[in-house]
Design a protein around this motif. Structure first.
Motif, PDB file in Angstrom:
ATOM      1  N   ASP A 211      -5.669  -3.967  -2.794  1.00 30.25           N
ATOM      2  CA  ASP A 211      -5.213  -5.031  -3.940  1.00 30.25           C
ATOM      3  C   ASP A 211      -4.112  -4.349  -4.877  1.00 30.25           C
ATOM      4  O   ASP A 211      -3.814  -4.597  -5.812  1.00 30.25           O
ATOM      5  N   THR A 212      -3.425  -2.895  -4.605  1.00 32.25           N
ATOM      6  CA  THR A 212      -2.671  -2.314  -5.473  1.00 32.25           C
ATOM      7  C   THR A 212      -1.265  -2.946  -5.529  1.00 32.25           C
ATOM      8  O   THR A 212      -0.807  -3.506  -4.433  1.00 32.25           O
ATOM      9  N   SER A 213      -0.807  -3.050  -6.638  1.00 33.67           N
ATOM     10  CA  SER A 213       0.372  -3.778  -6.905  1.00 33.67           C
ATOM     11  C   SER A 213       1.459  -2.777  -6.223  1.00 33.67           C
ATOM     12  O   SER A 213       1.651  -1.564  -6.038  1.00 33.67           O
ATOM     13  N   PHE A 214       3.087  -3.410  -6.156  1.00 32.06           N
ATOM     14  CA  PHE A 214       3.995  -2.798  -5.775  1.00 32.06           C
ATOM     15  C   PHE A 214       4.494  -1.730  -6.859  1.00 32.06           C
ATOM     16  O   PHE A 214       4.799  -0.562  -6.410  1.00 32.06           O
ATOM     17  N   GLU A 215       4.211  -2.140  -7.962  1.00 33.86           N
ATOM     18  CA  GLU A 215       4.698  -1.071  -9.178  1.00 33.86           C
ATOM     19  C   GLU A 215       3.661   0.247  -9.160  1.00 33.86           C
ATOM     20  O   GLU A 215       4.247   1.271  -9.232  1.00 33.86           O
ATOM     21  N   GLU A 216       2.427  -0.056  -8.735  1.00 30.58           N
ATOM     22  CA  GLU A 216       1.455   1.122  -8.651  1.00 30.58           C
ATOM     23  C   GLU A 216       1.911   1.943  -7.416  1.00 30.58           C
ATOM     24  O   GLU A 216       1.663   3.171  -7.736  1.00 30.58           O
ATOM     25  N   LEU A 217       2.107   1.433  -6.231  1.00 35.80           N
ATOM     26  CA  LEU A 217       2.566   2.140  -5.126  1.00 35.80           C
ATOM     27  C   LEU A 217       3.772   2.871  -5.376  1.00 35.80           C
ATOM     28  O   LEU A 217       3.824   3.846  -4.596  1.00 35.80           O
ATOM     29  N   THR A 218       4.555   2.579  -6.131  1.00 37.90           N
ATOM     30  CA  THR A 218       5.908   3.159  -6.183  1.00 37.90           C
ATOM     31  C   THR A 218       5.977   4.042  -7.370  1.00 37.90           C
ATOM     32  O   THR A 218       7.120   4.656  -7.805  1.00 37.90           O
ATOM     33  N   ALA A 219       5.144   4.117  -8.091  1.00 37.55           N
ATOM     34  CA  ALA A 219       4.896   4.849  -9.527  1.00 37.55           C
ATOM     35  C   ALA A 219       5.321   6.206  -9.298  1.00 37.55           C
ATOM     36  O   ALA A 219       5.931   7.046 -10.015  1.00 37.55           O
ATOM     37  N   TRP A 220       4.812   6.732  -8.081  1.00 38.77           N
ATOM     38  CA  TRP A 220       4.842   8.416  -7.962  1.00 38.77           C
ATOM     39  C   TRP A 220       6.348   8.812  -7.154  1.00 38.77           C
ATOM     40  O   TRP A 220       6.328   9.746  -6.572  1.00 38.77           O
ATOM     41  N   ASN A 221       6.935   7.525  -6.923  1.00 44.02           N
ATOM     42  CA  ASN A 221       8.377   7.707  -6.345  1.00 44.02           C
ATOM     43  C   ASN A 221       8.182   8.287  -4.648  1.00 44.02           C
ATOM     44  O   ASN A 221       8.729   9.313  -4.491  1.00 44.02           O
ATOM     45  N   PRO A 222       7.643   7.374  -3.931  1.00 44.78           N
ATOM     46  CA  PRO A 222       7.519   7.728  -2.716  1.00 44.78           C
ATOM     47  C   PRO A 222       8.776   7.464  -2.068  1.00 44.78           C
ATOM     48  O   PRO A 222       9.468   6.869  -2.456  1.00 44.78           O
ATOM     49  N   ASP A 223       8.907   8.102  -0.727  1.00 49.19           N
ATOM     50  CA  ASP A 223      10.003   8.015   0.076  1.00 49.19           C
ATOM     51  C   ASP A 223       9.986   6.793   0.836  1.00 49.19           C
ATOM     52  O   ASP A 223      11.007   6.183   1.386  1.00 49.19           O
ATOM     53  N   GLY A 224       8.647   6.427   1.202  1.00 50.61           N
ATOM     54  CA  GLY A 224       8.272   5.188   1.952  1.00 50.61           C
ATOM     55  C   GLY A 224       7.103   4.698   1.799  1.00 50.61           C
ATOM     56  O   GLY A 224       6.251   5.177   1.298  1.00 50.61           O
ATOM     57  N   ILE A 225       6.878   3.427   2.159  1.00 53.26           N
ATOM     58  CA  ILE A 225       5.595   2.750   2.161  1.00 53.26           C
ATOM     59  C   ILE A 225       5.225   2.062   3.572  1.00 53.26           C
ATOM     60  O   ILE A 225       5.976   1.649   4.247  1.00 53.26           O
ATOM     61  N   LEU A 226       3.710   2.655   4.076  1.00 46.53           N
ATOM     62  CA  LEU A 226       3.249   2.104   5.019  1.00 46.53           C
ATOM     63  C   LEU A 226       2.271   1.143   4.819  1.00 46.53           C
ATOM     64  O   LEU A 226       1.573   1.173   4.078  1.00 46.53           O
ATOM     65  N   ILE A 227       2.279  -0.124   5.362  1.00 52.40           N
ATOM     66  CA  ILE A 227       1.224  -0.965   5.408  1.00 52.40           C
ATOM     67  C   ILE A 227       0.390  -1.038   6.518  1.00 52.40           C
ATOM     68  O   ILE A 227       0.805  -1.247   7.613  1.00 52.40           O
ATOM     69  N   SER A 228      -0.801  -0.600   6.214  1.00 58.14           N
ATOM     70  CA  SER A 228      -1.595  -0.547   7.473  1.00 58.14           C
ATOM     71  C   SER A 228      -2.141  -1.349   8.132  1.00 58.14           C
ATOM     72  O   SER A 228      -1.768  -2.750   7.772  1.00 58.14           O
ATOM     73  N   ASN A 229      -3.129  -1.143   9.280  1.00 56.64           N
ATOM     74  CA  ASN A 229      -3.753  -2.168  10.202  1.00 56.64           C
ATOM     75  C   ASN A 229      -5.073  -2.592   9.162  1.00 56.64           C
ATOM     76  O   ASN A 229      -5.179  -2.071   7.988  1.00 56.64           O
ATOM     77  N   GLY A 230      -5.792  -3.680   9.794  1.00 56.44           N
ATOM     78  CA  GLY A 230      -6.999  -3.976   8.924  1.00 56.44           C
ATOM     79  C   GLY A 230      -7.563  -5.214   9.618  1.00 56.44           C
ATOM     80  O   GLY A 230      -6.848  -5.826  10.604  1.00 56.44           O
ATOM     81  N   PRO A 231      -8.779  -5.698   9.285  1.00 56.00           N
ATOM     82  CA  PRO A 231      -9.329  -6.970   9.915  1.00 56.00           C
ATOM     83  C   PRO A 231      -9.159  -8.087   9.176  1.00 56.00           C
ATOM     84  O   PRO A 231      -8.390  -8.252   8.099  1.00 56.00           O
ATOM     85  N   GLY A 232      -9.580  -9.261   9.762  1.00 58.05           N
ATOM     86  CA  GLY A 232      -9.409 -10.573   9.374  1.00 58.05           C
ATOM     87  C   GLY A 232      -8.022 -11.097   9.488  1.00 58.05           C
ATOM     88  O   GLY A 232      -7.182 -10.859  10.165  1.00 58.05           O
ATOM     89  N   ASP A 233      -7.902 -12.330   8.732  1.00 57.82           N
ATOM     90  CA  ASP A 233      -6.790 -13.170   8.782  1.00 57.82           C
ATOM     91  C   ASP A 233      -5.858 -12.764   7.613  1.00 57.82           C
ATOM     92  O   ASP A 233      -5.926 -12.498   6.586  1.00 57.82           O
ATOM     93  N   PRO A 234      -4.703 -12.288   7.785  1.00 56.81           N
ATOM     94  CA  PRO A 234      -3.447 -12.008   7.022  1.00 56.81           C
ATOM     95  C   PRO A 234      -3.120 -12.894   6.121  1.00 56.81           C
ATOM     96  O   PRO A 234      -2.603 -12.539   4.909  1.00 56.81           O
ATOM     97  N   ASP A 235      -3.260 -14.184   6.395  1.00 57.61           N
ATOM     98  CA  ASP A 235      -2.806 -15.253   5.233  1.00 57.61           C
ATOM     99  C   ASP A 235      -3.403 -15.074   3.912  1.00 57.61           C
ATOM    100  O   ASP A 235      -2.745 -15.277   2.833  1.00 57.61           O
ATOM    101  N   PRO A 236      -4.764 -14.781   3.990  1.00 56.06           N
ATOM    102  CA  PRO A 236      -5.344 -14.858   2.319  1.00 56.06           C
ATOM    103  C   PRO A 236      -4.825 -13.447   1.340  1.00 56.06           C
ATOM    104  O   PRO A 236      -5.075 -13.365   0.461  1.00 56.06           O
TER     105      PRO A 236
END
Length: 372
Positions: A211-236
């Motif tokens: 549940d991390t926000s985009f702003e938190e993910l980018t706060a340390w100035n990463p070169d890229g973002i990976l959105i991982s695998n996981g279980p369940g329905d993506p829609d929620p």
């Protein structure tokens, strides 16, 4: 050799079908989940510890399970994630020099209920014909009506948000802090080998809760973002979808794997749907439409991206196709540093057919740096 007393057990499917077998070890509790099958001939420990299988009862199609035990370095997460195991022949005494635990011990430590001596060919044929559905494993063989009531109260996988059950609670780092690249990983149920593949390419990784926000993910100035695998329905997963949308808008190099692939599609308004049985195995053929080459891939998903909507979207390029059913196996956002695949390039059934996708991710990062 330890004697294992056979205790009768039962597997009941949502449609009322009953399979009789025996417990593996002591069955301390009933297990309920969506029943599915994996066609892999090896790799059961990796399957059982894959967070993408959370909430599912796994049927192994290989006739013999447990032969080579388990090893602490071969799990894909910090514990087993399946709800239960169904198999034909269970091996209690492993034959392997570097086995830390037998599979029975592994299941006991992880409190996983297992049933063996099941006609798995008949069971898999039933699932193929009738689709994935909920099921229950129990040793309470005389109380079928109560078990059926318990089963009827279990939620359907459609609409079920499960990433929160397997994601990290706090951010953590992986790799060398002096590495060339910095990568943020949105953990929706990330497998350890994804992190290893990134670290081996000179990346320092920070793994964030689902549940991390985009702003938190980018706060340390990463070169890229990976959105991982996981279980369940993506829609929620509204937050992850919003993260993907902002990554695309802000030209952040982004790579989606499996559930992450579906999240990126949803971020562009392309719907997903629950498949009849899903794709689960290590021999799934995929064609790269850009190169014409085919890959032997590892797959584990019960939801898929709507192909017609993807084909008709002006911003989407379909890059990979599953050769068994012509479903979408890869996407790229046109004129944006963002792509995704529906399979697992960190796994090695090919063995290295799909690992180029990690190189492609870092090449994309390099190209984006040149344009800034």
């Amino acid at each position: 050799m330890k004697y294992h007393k056979k205790v009768p057990a039962i597997l009941i499917l949502e449609d009322g079908t009953v399979f009789n077998g025996n417990t593996v070890g002591e069955l301390t509790h009933d297990s309920v989940g969506e029943i599915c099958f994996n066609t892999g001939m090896t790799g059961y420990q990796e399957i059982f510890s894959d967070p993408s299988y959370f909430g599912q009862i796994m049927v192994t199609t290989n006739a013999h399970i447990g032969n080579y035990g388990t090893n602490k370095d071969e799990s894909e997460s910090n514990s087993a994630k399946i709800s239960g195991l169904v198999c034909k022949n269970f091996t209690y005494q492993p034959s392997r020099v570097n086995s830390d635990l037998s599979l029975e011990e592994f299941l006991t430590v992880n409190k996983i209920s297992a049933i063996c001596d099941i006609d798995t060919r008949a069971l898999v044929s039933h699932i193929r014909k009738n689709g994935a559905m909920n099921a229950i494993i129990s040793s309470d063989v005389e109380n079928i009506k109560k078990l059926q009531i318990d089963l009827s109260n279990h939620p359907n996988m459609k609409g079920l948000e499960l990433a929160s059950k397997v994601s990290t609670v706090e951010p953590y780092f992986v790799g060398n802090e002096n590495a060339k690249y910095k990568i943020s990983v949105l953990d929706l149920g990330c497998k350890f080998n994804i992190l290893r593949r990134l670290a081996n390419r000179d990346a320092y990784i920070q793994v964030f809760p689902f549940d991390t926000s985009f702003e938190e993910l980018t706060a340390w100035n990463p070169d890229g973002i990976l959105i991982s695998n996981g279980p369940g329905d993506p829609d929620p997963l509204s937050n992850a979808i919003e993260v993907a949308r902002k990554c695309i808008t802000n030209n952040i190099p982004t790579f989606g794997i499996c559930l992450g692939h579906q999240i990126i599609a949803l971020a562009k308004g392309i719907p997903t749907f629950k498949m009849h049985t899903g794709h689960r195995g290590i021999n799934h053929p995929v064609q790269n439409l850009k190169t014409g080459k085919s890959e032997i891939t590892s797959q584990n998903h019960g939801f898929s991206v709507d192909k017609s909507a993807a084909e008709n979207h002006e911003d989407i390029e379909i890059t990979h196709i599953h050769l068994n059913d012509d479903s979408v196996a890869g996407l790229k956002i046109k004129n944006k540093p963002c792509f995704s695949v529906q399979y697992h390039p960190e796994a090695g059934p090919g063995p290295n057919d799909a690992t180029y996708l990690f190189d492609q991710f870092f090449d994309m990062i390099g190209q984006e740096k040149l344009t800034v």
